[in-house]
Motif scaffolding. Structure first.
Motif, short mmCIF file in Angstrom:
data_model
loop_
_atom_site.label_atom_id
_atom_site.label_comp_id
_atom_site.label_asym_id
_atom_site.label_seq_id
_atom_site.Cartn_x
_atom_site.Cartn_y
_atom_site.Cartn_z
N UNK A 1 42.73 45.52 -5.07
CA UNK A 1 42.82 44.56 -6.17
C UNK A 1 44.06 43.69 -6.11
N UNK A 2 45.08 44.10 -5.36
CA UNK A 2 46.35 43.36 -5.37
C UNK A 2 46.23 42.06 -4.58
N UNK A 3 46.56 40.93 -5.18
CA UNK A 3 46.39 39.64 -4.48
C UNK A 3 47.26 39.51 -3.23
N UNK A 4 48.41 40.18 -3.20
CA UNK A 4 49.26 40.10 -2.01
C UNK A 4 48.66 40.86 -0.83
N UNK A 5 47.78 41.81 -1.12
CA UNK A 5 47.18 42.61 -0.05
C UNK A 5 45.78 42.12 0.31
N UNK B 1 42.93 50.27 -16.12
CA UNK B 1 42.44 49.00 -16.63
C UNK B 1 42.67 47.86 -15.67
N UNK B 2 43.74 47.92 -14.90
CA UNK B 2 44.09 46.81 -14.00
C UNK B 2 43.08 46.62 -12.89
N UNK B 3 42.32 47.67 -12.54
CA UNK B 3 41.30 47.55 -11.50
C UNK B 3 39.88 47.52 -12.09
N UNK B 4 39.80 47.52 -13.42
CA UNK B 4 38.50 47.46 -14.07
C UNK B 4 37.80 48.80 -14.20
N UNK B 5 38.52 49.90 -13.98
CA UNK B 5 37.90 51.22 -14.09
C UNK B 5 37.84 51.71 -15.54
N UNK B 6 38.86 51.40 -16.33
CA UNK B 6 38.89 51.91 -17.71
C UNK B 6 37.68 51.45 -18.52
N UNK C 1 36.90 46.18 -7.26
CA UNK C 1 37.73 46.15 -6.05
C UNK C 1 37.37 47.25 -5.05
N UNK C 2 37.08 48.45 -5.57
CA UNK C 2 36.75 49.56 -4.67
C UNK C 2 35.40 49.30 -4.01
N UNK C 3 34.38 48.97 -4.80
CA UNK C 3 33.04 48.80 -4.26
C UNK C 3 32.97 47.67 -3.24
N UNK C 4 33.71 46.61 -3.50
CA UNK C 4 33.57 45.42 -2.67
C UNK C 4 34.48 45.39 -1.45
N UNK C 5 35.59 46.15 -1.49
CA UNK C 5 36.58 45.98 -0.42
C UNK C 5 37.03 47.26 0.26
N UNK C 6 36.59 48.41 -0.21
CA UNK C 6 37.02 49.68 0.40
C UNK C 6 35.86 50.28 1.18
N UNK C 7 36.11 50.59 2.44
CA UNK C 7 35.12 51.26 3.28
C UNK C 7 35.24 52.76 3.09
N UNK C 8 34.15 53.41 2.68
CA UNK C 8 34.15 54.86 2.47
C UNK C 8 33.70 55.56 3.73
N UNK C 9 34.55 56.39 4.29
CA UNK C 9 34.24 57.17 5.50
C UNK C 9 33.97 58.61 5.08
N UNK C 10 32.75 59.07 5.25
CA UNK C 10 32.35 60.41 4.80
C UNK C 10 32.58 61.42 5.94
N UNK C 11 33.79 61.89 6.03
CA UNK C 11 34.14 62.84 7.09
C UNK C 11 35.44 63.53 6.72
N UNK C 12 35.73 64.62 7.45
CA UNK C 12 36.99 65.34 7.28
C UNK C 12 38.00 64.88 8.33
#
Length: 421
Positions: free
Chosen positions: A26-30, A71-76, A135-146
């Motif tokens: 969510x951070x605009x600098x990142x 709240x800042x990431x829209x989760x709240x 932000x999580x759904x759209x930009x984070x890749x979830x890797x299902x592994x250990x």
């Protein structure tokens, strides 16, 4: 330099891991950084939000700072209102006293101009809200592994996964709990000890309404807390001797109800067991370092504490906000993306959060030592100390500010426009 698969890989997808991933996204600098999270067992959707779903045993008290971070990431806003319980007051007293005796500490949101002192919410619902925020759904890749291996060189970190894959990252964030595998693979040691206590948890119905009040009584074996739930029940966290905790899990319903009522001094009248039972070991643990080149720790992977003040996840969220602020500030000065993995940058985060967390861990451990015993001299000192706190508005405001996450060096995203005085 060979391009890494990801700029940031977060190890561990619990509440804190999901939080740092969402904040980074969510951070605009990142913006533009490739972010992944490694989690072998991501959460499933909690039961329907119809108010009839059973409340999970694992609940937490979320501070004002945590509310702002979420709240800042829209989760709240994604948290269902019928599963959130705001509490307005907190009453703390020592075993020999009654809740209406002089010297009992009463914290009130109204005394500091706050709408409440925090919210009691199931961990699983907060975790799911973080996975579902944009932000999580759209930009984070979830890797299902250990994670099975972790290597570092001058250009990148290489992670070996349980399914045979190998991926590379510019920066690895360890958020995989107190028994952190990533911390061990990075060669970071911890100090601490096992408590001679365990936490017994369950839910109860009470003869009188909880009144949106959190109740905590200190007993010689450890504190017992009643946390108000949205459906009118209370969540119980009773820290006691390991043998008693195990006994409470297995003894008849009527007996465990009687013991819980007696332990809390029948402050809400008769108690009726109204949920499953569980027991959890307790440990004090602090990482000797929070970072290495290309690697950094947040949450329980960096620090694990006694639950008597309910600050574990709140400190973890503050770690997340502070780390992302430090990384963003480094890039805002025109540095290349590689700067996020540099030790000089990560040390700024370590200096900030390690000092704050050391203070919190030390204070809570000291409170547990002082209150979890029956020594007569300490009993006298406790009564005098509680009375002094109750009659000092400045001291009460200090403790409430700490509990709300509004004192100390606060990340910008968690701060308020007018600071605490």
């Amino acid at each position: 330099m060979k391009r890494p698969d990801f700029h940031i890989v977060v190890i561990g997808g619990g509440m804190v891991g999901a939080c740092v991933a969402a904040l980074s996204a969510a951070n605009p600098q990142l913006t533009g950084l490739r972010i992944a999270m490694l989690e072998a067992q991501p959460p499933t959707m909690p039961p329907p939000q119809d108010g009839n779903a059973e409340i999970d045993l694992r609940v937490s008290a979320f501070s004002r700072a945590a509310e702002r971070i979420l709240g800042s990431v829209g989760a709240w806003p994604l948290l269902p209102a019928q599963h959130i319980c705001a509490y307005d007051d907190m009453v703390v007293w020592d075993a020999p006293r009654q809740p209406d005796d002089p010297g009992v500490i009463r914290f009130s949101a109204g005394a500091v101009g706050e709408p409440n002192l925090g919210h009691i919410i199931e961990n699983r619902r907060v975790q799911w809200a973080l996975y579902e925020c944009a932000p999580f759904r759209e930009q984070v890749t979830l890797l299902r592994a250990e994670l099975t291996g972790l290597e570092f060189d001058n250009e990148r970190a290489v992670l070996s996964l349980g399914d045979g894959r190998r991926i590379s990252a510019m920066l690895v964030i360890g958020s995989d709990g107190a028994a952190s595998r990533s911390r061990a693979l990075a060669g970071i040691e911890t100090r601490g000890r096992e408590y001679d206590q365990q936490a017994f948890v369950t839910h109860v119905r009470t003869e009188r309404a909880h009144g949106y009040t959190a109740w905590q009584r200190f007993l010689p074996e450890g504190p017992i807390a009643f946390l108000p739930l949205a459906d009118g029940r209370s969540s119980i966290v009773w820290t006691t001797r390991p043998e008693q905790a195990r006994e409470l899990v297995g003894c008849p319903v009527e007996e465990v109800s009687r013991q819980i009522g007696a332990a809390i001094g029948h402050v809400l009248g008769d108690v009726e067991l109204a949920g499953p039972r569980g027991v959890f070991p307790l440990r004090l643990q602090h990482a000797r370092e929070y970072c290495r080149e290309r690697f950094v720790l947040v949450g329980d992977a960096a620090h694990a504490m006694h639950p008597l003040a309910g600050q574990g996840v709140n400190l973890g969220f503050m770690d997340c906000a502070a780390l992302v602020q430090i990384l963003a500030d480094a890039l805002s000065r025109g540095a290349r993306a590689e700067a996020i993995a540099e030790l000089r940058v990560l040390r700024r985060y370590e200096r900030w959060r390690k000092s704050e967390n050391t203070l919190a861990l030390g204070l809570i451990d000291t409170l547990n030592r002082v209150f979890s015993n029956s020594h007569p001299l300490l009993s006298t000192a406790r009564r005098a100390g509680l009375a002094a706190v109750e009659h000092s508005g400045l001291t009460k405001r200090f403790f409430m500010g700490r509990a709300l996450g509004m004192r100390g060096e606060i990340p910008r995203i968690a701060s308020r426009s007018a600071g605490w005085s």
